[in-house]
Design an enzyme around this catalytic site. Structure first.
Site, mmCIF file in Angstrom:
data_model
loop_
_atom_site.group_PDB
_atom_site.id
_atom_site.type_symbol
_atom_site.label_atom_id
_atom_site.label_comp_id
_atom_site.label_asym_id
_atom_site.label_seq_id
_atom_site.Cartn_x
_atom_site.Cartn_y
_atom_site.Cartn_z
ATOM 1 N N TYR A 132 -77.597 -28.471 23.200
ATOM 2 C CA TYR A 132 -78.693 -28.812 24.166
ATOM 3 C C TYR A 132 -79.582 -30.104 23.319
ATOM 4 O O TYR A 132 -80.488 -30.338 23.817
ATOM 5 C CB TYR A 132 -79.491 -27.682 24.580
ATOM 6 C CG TYR A 132 -78.534 -26.822 25.499
ATOM 7 C CD1 TYR A 132 -77.265 -26.843 25.671
ATOM 8 C CD2 TYR A 132 -79.195 -25.499 25.685
ATOM 9 C CE1 TYR A 132 -76.599 -25.878 26.452
ATOM 10 C CE2 TYR A 132 -78.409 -24.645 26.390
ATOM 11 C CZ TYR A 132 -77.038 -24.850 26.830
ATOM 12 O OH TYR A 132 -76.383 -23.744 27.439
ATOM 13 N N LYS A 179 -68.619 -18.606 16.739
ATOM 14 C CA LYS A 179 -67.154 -18.823 17.133
ATOM 15 C C LYS A 179 -66.465 -19.487 15.927
ATOM 16 O O LYS A 179 -65.628 -20.486 16.016
ATOM 17 C CB LYS A 179 -67.165 -19.438 18.372
ATOM 18 C CG LYS A 179 -65.771 -19.206 18.985
ATOM 19 C CD LYS A 179 -65.082 -17.929 19.159
ATOM 20 C CE LYS A 179 -63.581 -18.035 19.764
ATOM 21 N NZ LYS A 179 -62.726 -16.866 19.957
ATOM 22 N N ASP A 212 -66.812 -14.289 22.019
ATOM 23 C CA ASP A 212 -66.117 -13.310 23.157
ATOM 24 C C ASP A 212 -66.085 -11.975 22.930
ATOM 25 O O ASP A 212 -66.096 -11.073 23.820
ATOM 26 C CB ASP A 212 -64.584 -13.992 23.340
ATOM 27 C CG ASP A 212 -63.964 -14.033 21.926
ATOM 28 O OD1 ASP A 212 -64.706 -13.820 20.967
ATOM 29 O OD2 ASP A 212 -62.663 -14.531 21.876
ATOM 30 N N ASP A 236 -77.577 -18.740 25.281
ATOM 31 C CA ASP A 236 -78.096 -18.819 26.724
ATOM 32 C C ASP A 236 -77.224 -17.936 27.790
ATOM 33 O O ASP A 236 -77.624 -17.440 28.641
ATOM 34 C CB ASP A 236 -77.676 -20.459 27.309
ATOM 35 C CG ASP A 236 -78.352 -20.790 28.338
ATOM 36 O OD1 ASP A 236 -78.918 -20.029 29.086
ATOM 37 O OD2 ASP A 236 -78.289 -22.022 28.845
ATOM 38 N N ASP A 240 -78.322 -13.992 29.267
ATOM 39 C CA ASP A 240 -78.368 -13.807 30.830
ATOM 40 C C ASP A 240 -77.318 -12.447 31.401
ATOM 41 O O ASP A 240 -77.505 -12.056 32.016
ATOM 42 C CB ASP A 240 -77.776 -14.907 31.546
ATOM 43 C CG ASP A 240 -78.917 -16.023 31.924
ATOM 44 O OD1 ASP A 240 -79.952 -15.788 31.555
ATOM 45 O OD2 ASP A 240 -78.439 -17.080 32.625
#
Length: 342
Positions: A132, A179, A212, A236, A240
């Site tokens: 971002y 990751k 994951d 992010d 959520d």
């Protein structure tokens, strides 16, 4: 005098922030509110300015900021949201996104299991780097040969300071999520900084998960986490997911924080919700809990706990908006919390 910048913003932000301010007023702490109600989509469409230099200076001079929401269907350019939220994050160096998740009533979580304990964790998201950061571009736009690049940015200082923040707030464990098995360059940097951070905090229990696996583990055992720390994009997504497990987006809170200056921008996660705006049914709980989070950071610990307890009691009793199983409107739900607090 403690000055709070208030930015109701757009949509339901203009309905839920006043309820949070009424709660703060009832506490009688002598807070002063500097309301920037001109920062909204209507003003942006009229002037082309999302947030002026004077606005940023006013916010910078305050002790904290309480934010409502940004976003309006009439605005199709991402420049508006970036010009408000991302500008404040970058100019005030609000490099921590702190997302606490605490379930106020067991009936609200689809995965609550009393045998596993309470859902009570924090997702710490690096807030100033990653995907971002806005680094990238496009070649041959709007053609069949278009090439688009969004570059993930990681720095040693940025990764190190977010890891240290996570260790600083942890009660029992820090779980670092990346990751690195598939994203080698940024992954190696995060892994080196993680090893260094663990050496700086040898007494803390630590765990590492790929993103994951972390998503799966949040679903299978949401009560099994204390602090999750990760990069901007993974944070992010995971925050959520955690919010939904902890009762839903209508009660999810966050703060964009600079621990060095102590300044925080406190923001409910639900966004402007244009489909609900103007109907008087938006849930004020997230905004009120953001106010409680702000109070705690400003040193009003007892008052913050009292607000959280009042929210939990009203939600448990069903004195809340329809998304939480009640039948009250925005103002009625806010009044119920204030009555419980009183």
């Amino acid at each position: 005098m403690t000055v709070i910048s208030v930015l109701p913003g757009d949509g339901v932000g203009q309905e839920v922030v006043p309820e949070a301010l009424r709660v703060l007023d009832d506490l009688g702490l002598g807070l002063e509110f500097d309301v920037l109600d001109h920062v909204n989509a209507g003003a942006y469409l009229a002037t082309g300015t999302a947030l002026s230099d004077d606005d940023v200076d006013r916010i910078r001079r305050s002790d904290a900021a309480l934010f409502g929401a940004i976003g309006d269907p009439r605005v199709t350019s991402p420049d508006y949201a970036r010009g408000v939220l991302l500008r404040l994050r970058f100019e005030l160096d609000l490099y921590v996104n702190h997302r606490p998740v605490s379930l106020p009533a067991e009936r609200l979580s689809p995965l609550k299991d009393a045998k596993r304990g309470a859902i009570d964790c924090v997702v710490v998201r690096e807030n100033s780097e990653g995907l971002y950061a806005g680094i990238g571009g496009a070649l041959r736009q709007a053609t069949s040969h278009e090439v688009a690049l969004d570059v993930e940015v990681n720095t040693h200082s940025g990764v190190s300071r977010i890891l240290d923040y996570a260790f600083g707030i942890a009660r029992s464990e820090v779980c670092m999520v990346d990751k690195s098995n598939a994203v080698p360059n940024g992954g190696r940097l995060w892994q080196r900084c993680w090893a260094d951070a663990r050496r700086r905090h040898p007494a803390m229990v630590t765990r590492h998960l790929y993103v994951d696996a972390a998503a799966m583990r949040l679903v299978s055992d949401p009560a099994g986490f204390d602090v999750i720390v990760t990069n901007n994009s993974y944070g992010d997504i995971l925050s959520d997911l955690a919010a939904e497990l902890g009762g839903g987006i209508g009660i999810a809170t966050s703060v964009n924080l600079n621990p060095s200056t102590g300044f925080g921008l406190y923001e409910p996660v639900h966004g402007s919700a244009p489909d609900l705006a103007g109907r008087g049914v938006a849930n004020p709980v997230a905004a009120i809990l953001c106010a409680a989070l702000m109070l705690g950071d400003l040193g009003h610990t007892a008052e913050a706990e009292a607000v959280r307890a009042a929210v939990a009691r009203t939600v448990e009793a069903g004195r809340c908006t329809p998304d939480l199983g009640g039948s009250l409107g925005t103002a009625q739900a806010g009044a119920a919390i204030r009555a419980e607090l009183g």
